[in-house]
Design a protein around this motif. Structure first.
Motif, short mmCIF file in Angstrom:
data_model
loop_
_atom_site.label_atom_id
_atom_site.label_comp_id
_atom_site.label_asym_id
_atom_site.label_seq_id
_atom_site.Cartn_x
_atom_site.Cartn_y
_atom_site.Cartn_z
N MET A 188 3.38 7.97 7.31
CA MET A 188 2.22 8.38 6.51
C MET A 188 1.02 8.76 7.37
SD MET A 188 2.37 5.98 3.11
CE MET A 188 1.24 7.06 2.23
N SER A 300 4.65 -3.41 0.59
CA SER A 300 4.68 -1.96 0.77
C SER A 300 4.66 -1.60 2.25
CB SER A 300 3.47 -1.35 0.07
OG SER A 300 3.30 0.00 0.44
N SER A 302 3.50 1.43 3.01
CA SER A 302 2.59 2.59 2.97
C SER A 302 1.30 2.30 3.71
CB SER A 302 2.28 2.95 1.52
OG SER A 302 3.46 3.29 0.83
N THR A 304 -2.29 3.49 3.23
CA THR A 304 -3.14 4.23 2.30
C THR A 304 -4.33 3.37 1.92
OG1 THR A 304 -3.21 5.30 0.14
CG2 THR A 304 -1.77 3.40 0.35
#
Length: 671
Positions: A188, A300, A302, A304
């Motif tokens: 990411m 998670s 991720s 973000t």
């Protein structure tokens, strides 16, 4: 001279479970390769789902120089009339030198040919590529895959390789990928590789690119975030250790988040919800006031600033999973528990169906209920015949690890007796090293019947564990029988059970099974092995009695004065070695000539005529015969010229030996 060495193997996402199974061996395998190449040093191993990293702070840039010595044939054979023979010429060829370079050395048995050379150590960079390839090929993850046009395979495709010694990129190639100073960021952050100049630069840039390389740091981050969630929401998270290690292995930048599912799904048994979340989604269960809530924790990967859509996505994925569970659950309740379907479900080739297994278990249960004095014999039969019925349920088909447990819920809903549904839940206990045991004698009968049938059945068709292989868990079953017997003080005599039920197991070798069972006892009981051997030497096959005899005898053997006892009983064993000790030994007290004979026999009769509440008391009384035995050995000549007197004296000692052997064969004990 030492330099830092960094090795990174970049891969596509590693599957957690096969990786974690091999993880304990990874450092050992690299250590062995370092040692083999004479480059042994300290190192650290780190991993993320996309990279395996070996980090050496101080690595030898070359092997140390070494002295190689070689010894050849005796000089008198190597030379004849001053000229080298084939033995000398062959040795020179082996050493790679002219025969004139060979020396002579005397090692105490005459002169032999000798050659010594100093071998310069190979540079590490000339070895590292082969070492890395050997390392990767040594890893065993079970299944592997091929990719592109390659014929070799690994658990996942290799995407990058870095072998950096100091600031130098060491030439190397792994699965067609050449060594470079490139690595990959968190997905990411960027899909493009980044470059670095040396190890310190690598570690810095990984951190800046969203990758937490160290598994300990990722684990601590997850646990810290979970603790924060617990405090903010006033809940308790069930931190399953195996699941925690999985999420550590599949994340590079973990973040623990709390989500929720519809309250209506709490109608499902707790274990169904927890299993569904763990097995399908890798979610952690959340409790409040010791009750399962409709929350879950997802970790998670991720990176973000807005996790709202990630939480919503996981909630959306979980709902159909739980909806399936609810559908299975209600269908199973409507269908009820029935064992008819077991007739079409094969147990093991040669042992019929699961229904036939249940019938054999019912016979064992009937036998055990009788010897355990259990009154609810009809309930015992009902419990056994229902015990495997949940194997036909939709829920167990989906989650096999819930077998037994779902039978418990369905039987309880159907209004079965508490003894029955509890026994269904506990039938597979103990199922691990530190597992709980069946809670009562009734449940123990069901659990024992399952284990005994499995052991006798599989032994009867030759499915016997070999080496470390035990696909049917027979060693665990044997250990479980012992633990249940000890917990509930149950008279489980394996020899008698086999004799009583042998008709159901054509081809069963009683001796072989008992030997296998006894081998497990050496793993279970933490005593001097010779003490257990002595107890087994008594011919005892009742598991509970074996444990009681061990508890009585082992402290005596560990006592400071047992050596004195041991010396006496070795003399006993030597005297009776020619006797048929299993026969009935007759003693005629009218043949006694010495007071020592009379005293020993009188004391023996006194000791053996009493009833003892425990083996401890009986052993204490038997060991109290030592003074009379010592006096006998000091005063009495056993090998009397009169054969009748000689036999009478041996039989007197033999009776004492037999009395001890009712508990243990004392001569087997070594200290």
């Amino acid at each position: 001279m030492n330099k830092p060495l960094l090795i990174e193997i970049g891969v596509e996402e590693l599957p957690a479970i096969p990786f974690l199974k091999e993880l304990p061996n990874i450092e050992k395998k690299w250590t062995a390769i370092l040692e083999k190449n004479r480059l042994l040093c300290d190192f650290d191993f780190y991993y993320t789902p996309r990279r395996l990293v070996l980090w050496h702070r101080e690595f030898q840039v070359a092997q140390e120089d070494s002295i190689v010595e070689q010894f050849g044939a005796p000089v008198k054979i190597a030379y004849k009339d001053g000229e080298p023979t084939g033995a000398a010429l062959g040795f020179a060829k082996k050493c790679g030198v002219d025969v004139s370079k060979l020396e002579k050395i005397d090692q105490g048995r005459g002169e032999v040919l000798y050659f010594k050379e100093e071998v310069k150590g190979t540079e590490a960079k000339a070895l590292l590529n082969d070492m890395v390839n050997e390392f990767i090929n040594s890893l065993n993850f079970g299944k592997s895959m091929r990719w592109a046009s390659r014929t070799d395979s690994f658990i996942r495709p290799i995407r990058s390789l870095s072998i950096i010694l100091g600031e130098e990129i060491v030439e190397g190639e792994l699965f067609g990928v050449k060594s470079s100073n490139y690595s990959f960021a968190h997905r990411m952050v960027s899909y493009e590789p980044f470059s670095y100049n040396f190890a310190g630069d690598y570690f810095c840039k990984l951190d800046k690119n969203g990758v937490i390389l160290y598994p300990d740091e990722r684990r601590e981050k997850i646990l810290s975030q979970m603790k924060d969630i617990e405090q903010r929401h006033n809940v308790k998270i069930d931190i399953d250790k195996e699941l925690l290690e999985e999420v550590v292995a599949i994340t590079e930048y973990p973040t623990a988040l709390i989500g929720q599912f519809d309250v209506e799904f709490l109608e499902l048994p707790e274990e169904v919800i927890v299993t569904s979340m763990k097995e399908h989604q890798r979610y952690f269960a959340v409790y409040k006031d010791d009750k399962l809530t409709n929350n879950f924790i997802v970790v998670s990967n991720s990176k973000t600033d807005d996790f709202g859509y990630i939480i919503a996505g996981n909630e959306k994925v979980l709902r159909p999973r739980l909806a399936d569970g609810m559908f299975f659950y209600k269908n199973d309740i409507a269908n009820g528990l029935s064992n008819e379907g077991l007739k079409k479900l094969t147990f093991v080739e040669g042992l019929g169906s699961m229904y036939e297994k249940s019938q054999r278990e019912a016979k064992i249960a009937s036998y055990l209920a009788e010897i355990f004095n259990v009154e609810q014999k009809e309930l015992v039969q009902k419990a056994v015949m229902l015990s495997k019925a949940d194997l036909m349920s939709e829920m167990v088909f989906e989650f096999t690890e819930l077998q037994g447990l779902m039978g418990y819920y369905y039987a309880k809903i159907a209004g079965e007796d508490e003894l029955v549904y509890t026994a269904l839940k506990e039938q597979y206990l103990p199922d691990g090293e530190d597992s709980e045991l069946p809670s009562n004698k009734f449940s123990s009968i069901i659990a024992l019947s399952y284990k005994l049938d499995t052991l006798m059945g599989l032994f009867s068709v030759g499915k016997i564990p070999t080496g470390s292989k035990d696909p049917f868990g027979l060693r665990r079953a044997a250990a479980g029988i012992v633990k249940i017997a000890m917990e509930h003080k149950l008279p489980i005599d394996l020899g008698k059970i086999i004799d009583a039920l042998a008709d159901s197991y054509t081809g069963l070798d009683k001796k072989q099974l008992i030997e296998f069972f006894n081998e497990r006892l050496f793993k279970i009981f933490e005593v001097n092995p010779s003490v257990l051997k002595a107890v087994l030497g008594s011919g005892e096959t009742d598991v509970y009695k074996i444990s009681k005899k061990l508890c009585a005898l082992n402290p005596v053997v560990q006592s400071d004065n047992f050596k004195e006892y041991s010396a006496t009983f070795k003399r006993v064993a030597n005297i009776i070695k020619d006797l048929d000790i299993d026969s009935k030994l007759e003693v005629n007290d009218s043949l006694f000539e010495d007071d020592a004979e009379k005293d020993l026999y009188s004391k023996y009769v006194e000791v053996t005529s009493k009833d003892y509440a425990t083996y401890d008391e009986e052993l204490e009384a038997l060991f109290a015969l030592k003074p009379q035995l010592d006096n006998f050995f000091d005063s009495v000549f056993v090998n009397h010229e009169n054969e009748a007197i000689k036999t009478n004296r041996k039989n007197t000692i033999g009776l004492v030996y037999q009395a001890f052997r009712n508990i243990a064969d004392i001569k087997e004990i070594t200290i």
